[in-house]
Write an enzyme that holds these catalytic residues in place. Sequence first.
Site, short mmCIF file in Angstrom:
data_model
loop_
_atom_site.label_atom_id
_atom_site.label_comp_id
_atom_site.label_asym_id
_atom_site.label_seq_id
_atom_site.Cartn_x
_atom_site.Cartn_y
_atom_site.Cartn_z
N HIS A 296 47.31 43.01 42.34
CA HIS A 296 47.36 44.34 42.95
C HIS A 296 48.69 44.99 42.60
O HIS A 296 49.71 44.30 42.53
CB HIS A 296 47.23 44.26 44.48
CG HIS A 296 46.89 45.58 45.08
ND1 HIS A 296 47.85 46.51 45.39
CD2 HIS A 296 45.69 46.13 45.36
CE1 HIS A 296 47.24 47.58 45.87
NE2 HIS A 296 45.94 47.39 45.86
N ASP B 113 38.58 43.34 46.57
CA ASP B 113 37.30 43.25 45.85
C ASP B 113 36.81 41.83 45.65
O ASP B 113 35.70 41.62 45.18
CB ASP B 113 37.43 43.92 44.47
CG ASP B 113 37.64 45.42 44.58
OD1 ASP B 113 37.01 46.02 45.46
OD2 ASP B 113 38.43 45.98 43.80
N1 CMC Z 1 43.92 38.28 35.81
C1 CMC Z 1 44.80 37.75 34.89
N2 CMC Z 1 46.02 38.24 34.69
C2 CMC Z 1 46.41 39.30 35.41
C3 CMC Z 1 45.56 39.89 36.36
C4 CMC Z 1 44.29 39.34 36.54
N3 CMC Z 1 43.43 39.86 37.44
N4 CMC Z 1 46.19 40.93 36.95
C5 CMC Z 1 47.39 41.00 36.37
N5 CMC Z 1 47.54 40.01 35.44
C6 CMC Z 1 48.72 39.71 34.65
C7 CMC Z 1 48.95 40.74 33.55
O1 CMC Z 1 48.28 40.36 32.36
C8 CMC Z 1 50.46 40.71 33.42
O2 CMC Z 1 50.80 39.54 32.72
P1 CMC Z 1 52.11 39.51 31.75
O3 CMC Z 1 53.28 39.59 32.68
O4 CMC Z 1 52.00 38.21 31.03
O5 CMC Z 1 52.01 40.70 30.83
C9 CMC Z 1 50.94 40.52 34.87
O6 CMC Z 1 49.86 39.83 35.53
C10 CMC Z 1 51.25 41.80 35.61
O7 CMC Z 1 50.09 42.62 35.51
P2 CMC Z 1 50.10 44.18 35.48
O8 CMC Z 1 48.85 44.63 34.79
O9 CMC Z 1 51.41 44.70 34.96
O10 CMC Z 1 50.02 44.52 37.02
P3 CMC Z 1 49.66 45.90 37.63
O11 CMC Z 1 50.33 45.96 38.94
O12 CMC Z 1 49.95 46.99 36.65
O13 CMC Z 1 48.05 45.84 37.76
C11 CMC Z 1 45.87 45.51 38.62
C12 CMC Z 1 47.37 45.67 38.96
C13 CMC Z 1 45.09 45.51 39.91
C14 CMC Z 1 45.40 46.68 37.76
C15 CMC Z 1 45.68 44.18 37.85
O14 CMC Z 1 46.14 43.11 38.63
C16 CMC Z 1 44.22 43.96 37.46
O15 CMC Z 1 43.78 44.49 36.44
N6 CMC Z 1 43.45 43.17 38.28
C17 CMC Z 1 42.04 42.94 38.00
C18 CMC Z 1 41.21 44.16 38.41
C19 CMC Z 1 41.07 44.27 39.92
O16 CMC Z 1 40.75 43.31 40.61
N7 CMC Z 1 41.28 45.49 40.43
C20 CMC Z 1 41.12 45.79 41.85
C21 CMC Z 1 42.42 46.14 42.50
S1 CMC Z 1 42.30 46.16 44.33
C22 CMC Z 1 41.14 47.40 44.71
C23 CMC Z 1 41.65 48.75 44.42
O17 CMC Z 1 42.34 49.33 45.24
O18 CMC Z 1 41.32 49.27 43.36
#
Ligand code: CMC
Length: 428
Positions: free
Chosen positions: A306, A363
């Site tokens: 998140h 989710d």
């Molecule tokens: N599975 C594997 N790796 C992950 C995941 C995941 N679900 N989420 C983040 N990472 C990794 C990402 O690859 C990155 O790794 P590195 O440091 O090696 O580059 C690190 O963790 C940080 O990730 P980020 O993308 O910079 O984090 P963010 O805060 O920008 O993204 C997120 C948050 C929710 C978009 C992301 O965690 C994600 O895509 N999760 C899966 C989709 C999901 O479940 N979304 C629902 C969110 S909650 C409901 C809502 O309000 O929408």
Amino acid sequence: MAETATLSYGGKSYELPIITGTENESAIDISKLRSDSGLITFDEGYKNTGSTISNITFLDGEKGILHYRGYTIEDLASKASFVEVIYLLLYGELPTQTQLSEFEGSISKHTLVHENLVKVFEVFPTGSHPMGQLMTMMSALSSFYPDSLNPNKKPEETNLTVIRLLAKMTTMCAMIHKKGKGHPVLYPQNKYDYVTNFLYMTFGNVSEEYIADPVIVDAMNKLLILHADHEQNCSASTVRIVGSSHANLYASIAAGIAALWGPRHGGANQEVLEMLEDIRTNAGGDVKRAVAEAKDKKRLLFGFGHRVYKNFDPRAKIIKVACDNILAKLGVNDPLLAIAKELEEVALNDPYFVERKLYPNVDFYSGIIYKALGFPTPMFTVLFALGRLPGWIAQWKELRERNENIGRPRQIYTGYTQRAFTNIADRK
Ligand code: CMC
């Protein structure tokens, strides 16, 4: 004396005011930065940027805290109905019994949709995604209420649009479900409360009397409350930025639905269930392989991570407990629940997830409940939208009441600098 931060640049220093909220989060106010220094700030994805001042929702990602209008999500999810929470988000206070009855009464007077809107469903090809349909229906609603296009409405006129939208949303969501099944649509029965009416229109049947199951009604209320608002997330920010151009409420909400559809936002609830199903059927339930693939960046673990919660998502905690209870009460034994729990266990003990502070989000378990209640997977994000609607409306209202400026970020340009035009005959 008010606190400031000092920025030194180009041999000069600039004093930037600090603004602090009621929960003590602080921000550097850079609203005069460009005019004073020529600098803008750069923050791709807005990880460190506050876009507004808001009284609606507070969350603390480090402590796993979520409040709507000062009330904890734990209290609201266990003690309030969804309609009480809608009222709270929109008007700032919990309703008295009289206010609640009047509010429900006014919503129920507007649940019918124009018959021409029902006809719009006929043009969608079989299997079209429910979120695409919802987005279309939402913008189509504006055509039936041309007065809603006027950006300078009086508060009572805006309130009528808000009530209409809340009322018609349940009817449209249920119709999408019925059309997907090829079943005749059911028209609203205003003897039911908001959530029961939605369940009746979704799961009722023209040829049988509908008997609401209190377990399902309670579960639905809880899930909708947990999704009702989440401050400046992707879809709420979209609603606010569209609303900031003085676009009407229907258009602004349609844009919010579009943003929510993405698999990194609300669309993740559909992806989670499909991922669990994939692990069960194609990987023989091998969750360790799925975790290894996530670590190799070959897949995302949907329902994990998140942007703001870096400890735990309080909504996920509540949903996990609710999931066990609801499935037990309904007598459902879903093998996907065992896979989800094992996946959580393996991921939470893996340094990749620990170091990146990736925890199950709202989710992760919600889809297993929706499935147990009888919703098909493509409907899951529509249910998120139904829950989030009051939050989007509250954010839109607040923006307009604060008379906020049009949202218009800047950029750092990295393309060509000026170059000479070449006539088409001379181009190689
Ligand atoms: N599975 C594997 N790796 C992950 C995941 C995941 N679900 N989420 C983040 N990472 C990794 C990402 O690859 C990155 O790794 P590195 O440091 O090696 O580059 C690190 O963790 C940080 O990730 P980020 O993308 O910079 O984090 P963010 O805060 O920008 O993204 C997120 C948050 C929710 C978009 C992301 O965690 C994600 O895509 N999760 C899966 C989709 C999901 O479940 N979304 C629902 C969110 S909650 C409901 C809502 O309000 O929408």
